[in-house]
Design a protein around this motif. Structure first.
Motif, PDB file in Angstrom:
ATOM      1  N   ARG A 236       0.813  -1.212   0.000  1.00  0.00           N
ATOM      2  CA  ARG A 236       0.000   0.000   0.000  1.00  0.00           C
ATOM      3  C   ARG A 236       0.850   1.268   0.000  1.00  0.00           C
ATOM      4  O   ARG A 236       0.337   2.362   0.167  1.00  0.00           O
ATOM      5  CB  ARG A 236      -0.974  -0.036   1.164  1.00  0.00           C
ATOM      6  N   ARG A 237       2.167   1.094  -0.178  1.00  0.00           N
ATOM      7  CA  ARG A 237       3.025   2.268  -0.326  1.00  0.00           C
ATOM      8  C   ARG A 237       3.138   2.618  -1.794  1.00  0.00           C
ATOM      9  O   ARG A 237       3.624   1.826  -2.592  1.00  0.00           O
ATOM     10  CB  ARG A 237       4.417   1.990   0.218  1.00  0.00           C
ATOM     11  N   SER A 238       2.725   3.821  -2.142  1.00  0.00           N
ATOM     12  CA  SER A 238       2.762   4.206  -3.554  1.00  0.00           C
ATOM     13  C   SER A 238       4.194   4.218  -4.095  1.00  0.00           C
ATOM     14  O   SER A 238       4.405   3.998  -5.286  1.00  0.00           O
ATOM     15  CB  SER A 238       2.092   5.569  -3.737  1.00  0.00           C
ATOM     16  N   PHE A 239       5.179   4.464  -3.217  1.00  0.00           N
ATOM     17  CA  PHE A 239       6.568   4.465  -3.688  1.00  0.00           C
ATOM     18  C   PHE A 239       6.935   3.149  -4.371  1.00  0.00           C
ATOM     19  O   PHE A 239       7.692   3.122  -5.347  1.00  0.00           O
ATOM     20  CB  PHE A 239       7.548   4.757  -2.546  1.00  0.00           C
ATOM     21  N   GLN A 240       6.365   2.068  -3.875  1.00  0.00           N
ATOM     22  CA  GLN A 240       6.583   0.747  -4.459  1.00  0.00           C
ATOM     23  C   GLN A 240       6.097   0.683  -5.914  1.00  0.00           C
ATOM     24  O   GLN A 240       6.758   0.117  -6.789  1.00  0.00           O
ATOM     25  CB  GLN A 240       5.800  -0.264  -3.610  1.00  0.00           C
ATOM     26  N   PHE A 241       4.938   1.266  -6.146  1.00  0.00           N
ATOM     27  CA  PHE A 241       4.336   1.344  -7.483  1.00  0.00           C
ATOM     28  C   PHE A 241       5.219   2.199  -8.403  1.00  0.00           C
ATOM     29  O   PHE A 241       5.547   1.797  -9.522  1.00  0.00           O
ATOM     30  CB  PHE A 241       2.934   1.940  -7.334  1.00  0.00           C
ATOM     31  N   TRP A 242       5.650   3.365  -7.912  1.00  0.00           N
ATOM     32  CA  TRP A 242       6.506   4.238  -8.729  1.00  0.00           C
ATOM     33  C   TRP A 242       7.822   3.533  -9.066  1.00  0.00           C
ATOM     34  O   TRP A 242       8.318   3.668 -10.182  1.00  0.00           O
ATOM     35  CB  TRP A 242       6.808   5.549  -8.011  1.00  0.00           C
ATOM     36  N   SER A 243       8.376   2.812  -8.095  1.00  0.00           N
ATOM     37  CA  SER A 243       9.657   2.114  -8.322  1.00  0.00           C
ATOM     38  C   SER A 243       9.516   1.081  -9.422  1.00  0.00           C
ATOM     39  O   SER A 243      10.393   0.938 -10.285  1.00  0.00           O
ATOM     40  CB  SER A 243      10.119   1.387  -7.058  1.00  0.00           C
TER      41      SER A 243
END
Ligand code: 5GP
Ligand code: 5GP
Length: 235
Positions: free
Chosen positions: A116-123
């Motif tokens: 649920r961390r958007s940073f993971q999606f951006w990465s």
């Protein structure tokens, strides 16, 4: 950025309708940062070839001109339709995009339940697509945010009478026309199905020149999985 410039022809700026991501059988989870606005959110900025080449990955979406989706065998023969994973050693660093974190949380939030961390999606999007963009980390994310900010798809559709609703259905042609008129450029649209199997607008693919700055008419059409009339569910 990889040492050799990646050759590609245009980008897709892909935006997802959160209502259509969440009401599927799979469902969604809200990001740690909180429930996103009821607006289209960025999925990614994807380098693409105008013509598929060689063989390899990236077969799924491409269609020739306005013709129907090629057969599965035909797709194989068409080869690779976009570059991906151009530099696996190049991981997204929060420091590089520190001034963009707030707008990214607002405009590019994750709806995945896996993390649920958007940073993971951006990465993930950076590694798969961004490393092929010829842009550095900061410019890549800034380009996507600036493109999204140029046109408010949610407002454009609402202005054409296409507002989120749990019972209305809308003509796909009306959605396409509203986007073309409201942005000045023809885009592609993709549908999915809700848990009851009803077809709904899921993603809008706007096309962007290879500098990542200017919208263009989409040079390819896609297998959109849409029907003539589709829903736009409330989020
Ligand atoms: P799906 O098969 O779920 O539609 O797509 C899976 C993934 O393949 C997408 O998230 C994206 O990373 C990549 N992909 C699918 N279609 C395209 C396309 O037309 N162009 C590019 N560049 N990537 C695509
Ligand atoms: P693509 O389809 O871009 O290759 O893959 C998207 C990946 O990012 C999937 O593995 C998916 O689990 C993850 N992801 C995380 N958050 C989101 C989201 O909000 N929307 C979509 N479509 N994928 C997300």
């Amino acid at each position: 950025v990889s040492s050799t410039a990646e050759q590609f022809d245009f980008f897709y700026l892909v935006q997802q309708w959160p209502g259509s991501f969440c009401d599927t059988r799979q469902g969604c989870c809200l990001p740690e940062a909180g429930k996103p606005a009821a607006e289209f959110g960025i999925h990614g900025l994807w380098p693409n070839y105008a013509t598929c080449r060689g063989r390899g990955n990236g077969l799924a979406r491409a269609v020739l001109g306005d013709s129907a989706l090629l057969s599965v065998a035909g797709l194989g023969r068409r080869g690779k339709c976009w570059p991906e994973y151009c530099d696996d050693g190049n991981s997204l660093r929060p420091w590089e995009i520190r001034d963009l974190l707030k707008p990214l949380e607002q405009s590019w939030g994750t709806l995945s339940c896996k993390n649920r961390r958007s940073f993971q999606f951006w990465s993930y999007e950076w590694k798969k697509h961004g490393t092929c963009s010829n842009l550095d980390q900061h410019d890549y994310f800034a380009a996507a945010l600036a493109l999204k900010a140029q046109h408010n798809l949610t407002a454009i559709l609402a202005g054409a009478g296409i507002a989120p609703s749990d019972d209305q259905t809308y003509f796909l042609s009306g959605i396409r026309d509203a986007i073309a008129e409201g942005t000045g450029f023809k885009a592609n649209v993709e549908c999915n199905r809700n848990a009851d199997g009803e077809v709904q607008l899921f993603q809008v693919y706007q096309c962007v020149d290879k500098t990542g700055k200017k919208l263009i008419d989409c040079p390819l059409s896609m297998n959109s999985k849409c029907s003539d009339k589709v829903k736009l569910p409330v989020f």
